[in-house]
Design an enzyme around this catalytic site. Structure first.
Site, mmCIF file in Angstrom:
data_model
loop_
_atom_site.group_PDB
_atom_site.id
_atom_site.type_symbol
_atom_site.label_atom_id
_atom_site.label_comp_id
_atom_site.label_asym_id
_atom_site.label_seq_id
_atom_site.Cartn_x
_atom_site.Cartn_y
_atom_site.Cartn_z
ATOM 1 N N TYR A 1 -1.067 -1.322 10.197
ATOM 2 C CA TYR A 1 -1.323 -0.906 8.209
ATOM 3 C C TYR A 1 -0.688 -0.175 7.918
ATOM 4 O O TYR A 1 0.005 -1.221 7.342
ATOM 5 C CB TYR A 1 -2.741 -0.084 8.233
ATOM 6 C CG TYR A 1 -2.605 -0.800 7.284
ATOM 7 C CD1 TYR A 1 -3.145 -1.883 6.207
ATOM 8 C CD2 TYR A 1 -2.812 0.586 5.633
ATOM 9 C CE1 TYR A 1 -3.670 -2.170 5.001
ATOM 10 C CE2 TYR A 1 -2.890 0.246 4.665
ATOM 11 C CZ TYR A 1 -4.017 -1.365 3.857
ATOM 12 O OH TYR A 1 -3.784 -1.434 2.720
ATOM 13 N N SER B 1 1.090 -1.109 -0.481
ATOM 14 C CA SER B 1 0.626 -0.076 0.176
ATOM 15 C C SER B 1 0.874 1.180 0.612
ATOM 16 O O SER B 1 2.208 1.561 0.672
ATOM 17 C CB SER B 1 -0.808 -0.138 1.220
ATOM 18 O OG SER B 1 -1.693 1.050 1.556
#
Length: 266
Positions: A161, A148
């Site tokens: 995350y 990401s």
């Protein structure tokens, strides 16, 4: 199985979002699909709606947090459909955390087990046979890790995350060096903001938000070209690199007051 010459892609987290969009793009290109998710019934319903029969799609139920379960699914895929040409470790979770909250420590554990250990467990059963095929033919296959753009700088409230996706980038880079001599490619994709059920819960602006189908198209081309690392869309890559260059004091002020990622149950 042995007579089917269509290439095969193995995708985890294929029941929705990016995983489903990738499945649709590979199906449109004529590939056979090995699709994995906890919600296998949703994939089966999707495949039926697309008119894809058992000769084109096989569905495997597995939770990537369960190492034995995902390894069994991968081995079942090899036995039923053959060794994939492309393996995409897409399954992942994104939940906000507050380290001051005891229950969020378990959220962090679940995030890393899914996004990191789950990726390694997904790749594990394919590496040895891909190396063997690569030594024999020169191209053993391609392993794709979905990271990401959040890997590039840590965002407040998003520690689990961001950390997990930064680890994906480093892990795939290490794996790429290990497997390159055997003719096995490793591709790292860093999505920016993609319109999926996951991102629709976000409470903050999402610049350059793109449809999942557009992401899948660019990802398909990137994987086909064997590019080792790419941010999609490229505009988010520019933004992320500029943020990386900012001095910490300026970066901290820029993010001050920014809405945080929702916590579980929050």
């Amino acid at each position: 199985m042995g007579e089917n010459k269509l290439p095969l892609v193995f995708i985890t987290g294929a029941s929705s979002g990016i995983g489903q969009a990738l499945a649709a793009r590979y199906a449109a290109a004529g590939w056979r699909l090995a699709l994995v998710a906890r919600r296998a019934a949703e994939i089966e319903a999707w495949a039926a709606a697309q008119g894809l029969g058992a000769d084109r799609v096989q569905v495997y139920r597995a939770d990537v947090r369960d190492t034995a379960e995902i390894i069994a699914a991968a081995r079942d895929c090899i036995a039923r459909q053959g060794l994939p040409d492309v393996v995409i470790a897409n399954a992942g979770i994104s939940v906000g955390v507050d380290t001051a909250e005891f229950e969020d420590l378990e959220v962090m554990r679940a995030t890393w087990e899914t996004n990191n250990l789950g990726m390694a467990a997904t790749f594990h059963p394919f590496i040895a046979p891909m190396r063997e095929r690569g030594q024999a033919s020169g191209h053993g296959g391609t392993l794709v890790g979905i990271a990401s753009v959040a890997a590039i700088r840590g965002l407040p409230g998003h520690a689990a995350y961001c950390a997990s996706k930064a680890a994906v980038v480093s892990y795939c880079e290490s794996l790429r060096g290990e497997l390159r001599p055997f003719g096995v490619r490793v591709v790292t994709l860093l999505p920016g903001y993609v319109d999926t059920p996951l991102t629709r819960e976000n409470r903050y602006p999402m610049p350059f938000l793109m449809p999942a189908g557009d992401f899948a198209e660019q990802a398909f081309q990137t994987i086909d070209q064997g590019v080792s690392y790419r941010v999609i869309p490229w505009q988010m890559g520019v933004v992320a690199k500029l943020l990386r260059l900012l001095p910490d004091a300026l970066f901290d002020r820029l993010l001050e007051g920014r809405p945080r990622k929702h916590r579980r149950g929050g």
